[in-house]
Motif scaffolding. Sequence first.
Motif, PDB file in Angstrom:
ATOM      1  N   GLU A  43       0.830  -1.204   0.000  1.00  0.00           N
ATOM      2  CA  GLU A  43       0.000   0.000   0.000  1.00  0.00           C
ATOM      3  C   GLU A  43       0.876   1.270   0.000  1.00  0.00           C
ATOM      4  N   ALA A  44       1.639   1.441   1.050  1.00  0.00           N
ATOM      5  CA  ALA A  44       2.466   2.650   1.209  1.00  0.00           C
ATOM      6  C   ALA A  44       3.482   2.368   2.314  1.00  0.00           C
ATOM      7  N   GLY A  46       5.696   2.795   5.754  1.00  0.00           N
ATOM      8  CA  GLY A  46       5.461   3.281   7.113  1.00  0.00           C
ATOM      9  C   GLY A  46       6.711   3.991   7.619  1.00  0.00           C
ATOM     10  N   GLU A  49      10.159   2.253   7.048  1.00  0.00           N
ATOM     11  CA  GLU A  49      10.514   2.266   5.619  1.00  0.00           C
ATOM     12  C   GLU A  49      11.104   3.627   5.230  1.00  0.00           C
ATOM     13  N   PRO A  55      11.197  -0.328   1.006  1.00  0.00           N
ATOM     14  CA  PRO A  55       9.873  -0.849   1.345  1.00  0.00           C
ATOM     15  C   PRO A  55       9.965  -2.154   2.130  1.00  0.00           C
ATOM     16  N   PHE A  56       8.967  -2.423   2.919  1.00  0.00           N
ATOM     17  CA  PHE A  56       8.848  -3.697   3.645  1.00  0.00           C
ATOM     18  C   PHE A  56      10.082  -4.042   4.480  1.00  0.00           C
ATOM     19  N   ALA A  60       6.767  -4.772   8.802  1.00  0.00           N
ATOM     20  CA  ALA A  60       6.315  -5.299   7.511  1.00  0.00           C
ATOM     21  C   ALA A  60       7.360  -6.228   6.906  1.00  0.00           C
ATOM     22  N   HIS A 165      -3.637  -8.251   2.729  1.00  0.00           N
ATOM     23  CA  HIS A 165      -2.450  -7.603   3.281  1.00  0.00           C
ATOM     24  C   HIS A 165      -2.098  -8.316   4.587  1.00  0.00           C
TER      25      HIS A 165
HETATM   26  N1  URA Z   1       5.338  -1.338   4.515  1.00  0.00           N
HETATM   27  C1  URA Z   1       5.344  -1.198   3.182  1.00  0.00           C
HETATM   28  O1  URA Z   1       6.353  -0.878   2.571  1.00  0.00           O
HETATM   29  N2  URA Z   1       4.173  -1.399   2.528  1.00  0.00           N
HETATM   30  C2  URA Z   1       3.046  -1.762   3.155  1.00  0.00           C
HETATM   31  O2  URA Z   1       2.021  -1.956   2.487  1.00  0.00           O
HETATM   32  C3  URA Z   1       3.102  -1.920   4.561  1.00  0.00           C
HETATM   33  C4  URA Z   1       4.262  -1.678   5.204  1.00  0.00           C
END
Ligand code: URA
Length: 195
Positions: A43-44, A46, A49, A55-56, A60, A165
């Motif tokens: 999604e986006a 946090g 990140e 990302p992730f 996550a 998710h």
């Molecule tokens: N971190 C991310 O990079 N993406 C997500 O969707 C959730 C946590």
Amino acid sequence: MSTVDAVYQEMQAFFKPLWPGEDKPLVLGDGKADRPVLMLIGEAPGETEVIKGRPFVGKAGKNLDEFLRLAGLEREEIFVSNVVKIRPTEKGPTGRTRNRAPNKEELSLFTPFLLREIEAVQPGALVTLGNVPLKALTEGKITVGDCHGTWLDSRPGIPLFALYHPASIIYRRALAPVYEQDVLTLAHFLRKGEK
Ligand code: URA
């Protein structure tokens, strides 16, 4: 030049002047950027990140490790990204900054770049986590509750496999075995080279 780096250069130039005075760094995709077996789309980013610029990671990242373990994949073999590449935030009741869901403006600004990012990366398959990437790539026609664990056609014309998710499992424990079974189904397809 249609590499993902060219898309990212354009994104930096487009987004930098967009929110003057606000610190909204872009967290770009990460991993095998040239024809990976799959591209995982969240999604986006946090808070962690944004701090790490990937990302992730953080909490996550544990979800991602679990996904990779179940799917029998290594992080280096796949590409990981998000629809929205800034951290959407709001102030909570105590005044602390917290995450929120991406809003319509953010989704409409970032989705065209996501489509170009996918075209540059050319993954064998797309795997969406939750409704935000699913809706971005299927023009909002279907929800994850209706199609998780199955293959769909996506807007960029690459087969799309929908997953819940993993963060939603924290709130809905009953989804944990469903998510696990869906990832095993995906692993089965990847092993057989079928979509
Ligand atoms: N971190 C991310 O990079 N993406 C997500 O969707 C959730 C946590």
